[in-house]
Scaffold this active site. Structure first.
Site, short mmCIF file in Angstrom:
data_model
loop_
_atom_site.label_atom_id
_atom_site.label_comp_id
_atom_site.label_asym_id
_atom_site.label_seq_id
_atom_site.Cartn_x
_atom_site.Cartn_y
_atom_site.Cartn_z
N ASP A 178 0.87 -1.17 0.00
CA ASP A 178 0.00 0.00 0.00
C ASP A 178 0.91 1.23 0.00
O ASP A 178 1.91 1.27 0.72
CB ASP A 178 -0.85 -0.07 1.28
N ASN A 212 -2.42 13.16 -3.24
CA ASN A 212 -3.64 13.67 -3.90
C ASN A 212 -3.96 15.09 -3.43
O ASN A 212 -4.28 15.97 -4.23
CB ASN A 212 -4.84 12.78 -3.55
N HIS A 266 -5.57 14.86 -8.00
CA HIS A 266 -5.93 13.46 -8.28
C HIS A 266 -5.17 12.90 -9.47
O HIS A 266 -4.76 11.74 -9.48
CB HIS A 266 -7.45 13.42 -8.54
N ASP A 287 -2.97 9.58 -9.74
CA ASP A 287 -3.13 8.52 -10.75
C ASP A 287 -1.79 8.20 -11.41
O ASP A 287 -1.47 7.04 -11.68
CB ASP A 287 -4.12 8.97 -11.83
N GLU A 342 -5.11 2.47 -3.31
CA GLU A 342 -3.65 2.41 -3.52
C GLU A 342 -3.08 1.13 -2.92
O GLU A 342 -1.95 1.07 -2.49
CB GLU A 342 -3.01 3.68 -2.95
N1 LIG Z 1 -5.47 9.55 -7.51
C1 LIG Z 1 -6.14 8.51 -7.03
N2 LIG Z 1 -6.38 8.44 -5.69
C2 LIG Z 1 -7.04 7.39 -5.19
C3 LIG Z 1 -7.51 6.36 -6.02
N3 LIG Z 1 -8.13 5.43 -5.25
C4 LIG Z 1 -8.05 5.88 -3.96
N4 LIG Z 1 -7.39 7.08 -3.92
C5 LIG Z 1 -7.08 7.91 -2.77
O1 LIG Z 1 -6.10 7.26 -1.95
C6 LIG Z 1 -6.16 7.88 -0.66
C7 LIG Z 1 -5.95 6.82 0.40
O2 LIG Z 1 -5.83 7.45 1.62
P1 LIG Z 1 -5.63 6.69 2.99
O3 LIG Z 1 -6.45 5.42 2.99
O4 LIG Z 1 -5.85 7.67 4.09
O5 LIG Z 1 -4.15 6.19 2.97
P2 LIG Z 1 -2.78 6.97 2.94
O6 LIG Z 1 -2.92 8.45 2.86
O7 LIG Z 1 -1.94 6.34 1.87
O8 LIG Z 1 -2.18 6.63 4.35
P3 LIG Z 1 -1.43 5.32 4.79
O9 LIG Z 1 -1.92 4.19 3.92
O10 LIG Z 1 -1.80 5.12 6.21
O11 LIG Z 1 0.03 5.55 4.61
C8 LIG Z 1 -7.50 8.61 -0.57
O12 LIG Z 1 -7.27 9.98 -0.60
C9 LIG Z 1 -8.24 8.16 -1.83
O13 LIG Z 1 -9.07 9.17 -2.34
C10 LIG Z 1 -7.26 6.47 -7.43
O14 LIG Z 1 -7.63 5.61 -8.26
N5 LIG Z 1 -6.57 7.54 -7.88
#
Ligand SMILES: Nc1nc2c(ncn2[C@@H]2O[C@H](COP(=O)(O)OP(=O)(O)OP(=O)(O)O)[C@@H](O)[C@H]2O)c(=O)[nH]1
Length: 331
Positions: free
Chosen positions: A205, A213, A218, A222, A248
Site C-alpha cells: 500500500d 492527492n 488526483h 493517478d 492504492e
Molecule cells: N489519484 C487517485 N487516488 C485514489 C484512487 N483510489 C483511492 N485514492 C485515494 O487514496 C487515498 C488513500 O488514503 P488513505 O487510505 O488515508 O491512505 P494513505 O494516505 O496512503 O495513508 P497510509 O496508507 O496510512 O500511509 C484517498 O485519498 C483516496 O481518495 C485512485 O484511483 N486515484
C-alpha cells in the site's frame, strides 16, 4: 460455494455442463443397448460416460479445464465415429451435436481440426453412409454446420476476451482487479499444492497517498499509481501475478517464493519503488506485508494474514516489509 465457482469460472462451467449433458444424454442409450444385447455399443457408451465423469471431476478438483475440454471434444468425436462404424445411422445423428460441442469446448482452430477429422472418419463408414450421394450430402452438411459454428465461436471468443479485459483488469494500471485475484487465487493454491511448490503473497500500500492527492491533485495521484505498476512489472517475473485490490493497495502472487526468498523479493520491490517512483520530486514509498501460503489455509485466511502484516508495517513506521511467517525477516 460450488455455485459461486461455476459462476466465476467460465471454462469450468462449460466442462461441468457438458459432463451433465453427456450423462443425461448418453447413459439412457447405454442402458437401452445393454437391454437389446448390443454389448459393444453399450460398452462404448459406458466408456464415454465414465471417462467424461472422471475428467469433469478432475477439472473440478484441480481447476485445470483446458486439457479436460480438449479431452471431452476428442472423446465425443471418437465416440460418434465408433458408433457410426458399428451401428450406422445412430452414429451419424450424433455427429452434428458433436461438431457444435467441439467449437464450444476448444478454441476455433483446434475445433475445426478435430471436427474435420471426425467427419472424414464418419464419411468412410459404409454402415452409416451407403451411397456416394449420401456421403457427399453428409460432407456438405457437416461442413456447413462446422462453418456456422466456426463463425459463431470466432465472435464469441472475441467478445469474451474483450469482456474479460473489462471485467478482470484495472483500467488505470493494467493490473488484475479484485475479481481477477479471486479467480486466480484458487487455481494458484491448487497448483502449488499439487506440485508441492511454495507460493508467496505480498500485499502493499502506498504510504501517505492521500497527501499526494491533496498536495498535487488526483491526476498526479493517478500518475503515481501508473508509475508504481510499471516498477512492479519491471521487478517481477512473467509468471508472477499482479493485482490492484482497490485504491492504492496492491497484491502480488509469487509462485515458487516463500520464507526468506519472499522477504528478499519484497525488499527489492520496496527499494525499487523508493528509488524509481516520484511525484514532483517527492519520494514515494510503500509498506509491504508478506505471507507464504500454509497447507490447508483458505485464500481468505491467507489474504488476511498478509493484510495484517502490511498494517503492522504501516504501524511500524511505513516504508518497510513485515512478514506473517515465523523467522523470516521482521515479523
Ligand atoms: N489519484 C487517485 N487516488 C485514489 C484512487 N483510489 C483511492 N485514492 C485515494 O487514496 C487515498 C488513500 O488514503 P488513505 O487510505 O488515508 O491512505 P494513505 O494516505 O496512503 O495513508 P497510509 O496508507 O496510512 O500511509 C484517498 O485519498 C483516496 O481518495 C485512485 O484511483 N486515484
Amino acid at each position: 460455494m460450488w455455485k459461486h465457482r461455476l459462476r466465476v469460472d467460465f471454462h469450468l462451467g462449460i466442462v461441468v455442463m457438458f459432463g451433465a449433458i453427456t450423462v443425461l444424454g448418453i447413459a439412457p442409450f447405454g442402458i437401452y443397448r445393454h437391454l437389446t444385447g448390443e454389448w459393444l455399443i453399450a460398452l462404448i457408451d459406458l466408456v464415454i460416460v465414465a471417462s467424461i465423469v472422471g475428467a469433469v471431476l478432475y477439472a473440478w478438483r484441480t481447476g485445470r479445464t483446458a486439457g479436460v475440454a480438449s479431452f471431452l471434444a476428442a472423446t465425443y468425436s471418437l465416440g460418434c465415429v465408433a458408433v457410426a462404424h458399428l451401428a450406422g445411422l445412430p452414429g451419424l445423428l450424433w455427429v452434428y451435436p458433436v461438431l457444435v460441442a467441439n467449437f464450444l469446448l476448444v478454441r476455433r482452430w483446434p475445433a475445426l481440426l478435430i471436427s474435420a477429422a471426425a467427419a472424414a472418419a464418419v464419411m468412410a463408414s459404409d454402415a452409416a453412409l451407403a451411397t456416394p450421394v449420401e456421403k457427399i450430402l453428409f460432407m456438405v452438411t457437416a461442413i456447413v454446420v462446422s462453418l456456422f459454428s466456426f463463425v459463431f465461436a470466432s465472435r464469441a471468443e472475441l467478445q469474451r476476451s474483450q469482456l474479460e479485459a473489462i471485467a478482470l483488469r484495472d483500467p488505470l494500471t493494467g493490473a488484475g482487479n479484485r475479481r481477477g485475484l479471486e479467480l486466480e487465487l484458487h487455481a494458484a493454491i491448487v497448483t502449488s499444492q499439487r506440485q508441492a511448490t511454495p507460493l508467496g503473497m505480498l500485499i502493499f500500500d502506498i504510504d501517505h497517498f492521500k497527501a499526494i492527492n491533496d498536495d498535487f491533485g488526483h491526476e498526479a495521484g493517478d500518475d503515481v499509481l501508473v508509475q508504481l505498476a510499471t516498477v512492479v512489472r519491471g521487478s517481477t517475473r512473467a509468471n508472477d501475478r499482479f493485482f490492484r485490490l482497490g485504491g492504492e493497495e496492491f497484491t502480488l502472487l509469487l509462485p515458487g517464493a516463500s520464507g526468506a526468498a519472499l522477504w528478499a523479493i519484497a525488499e527489492k520491490l520496496r527499494s525499487a519503488v523508493e528509488t524509481d517512483v516520484q511525484c514532483r520530486g517527492r519520494t514515494v514509498t510503500i509498506s509491504i506485508g508478506a505471507a507464504s501460503h500454509q497447507g490447508g489455509e483458505s485464500a481468505a485466511e491467507w489474504l488476511a494474514r498478509a493484510d495484517a502484516a502490511m498494517y503492522r508495517a504501516k504501524r511500524g513506521g511505513r516504508n518497510r516489509t513485515m512478514t506473517a511467517d515465523d523467522g523470516d525477516g521482521p515479523s
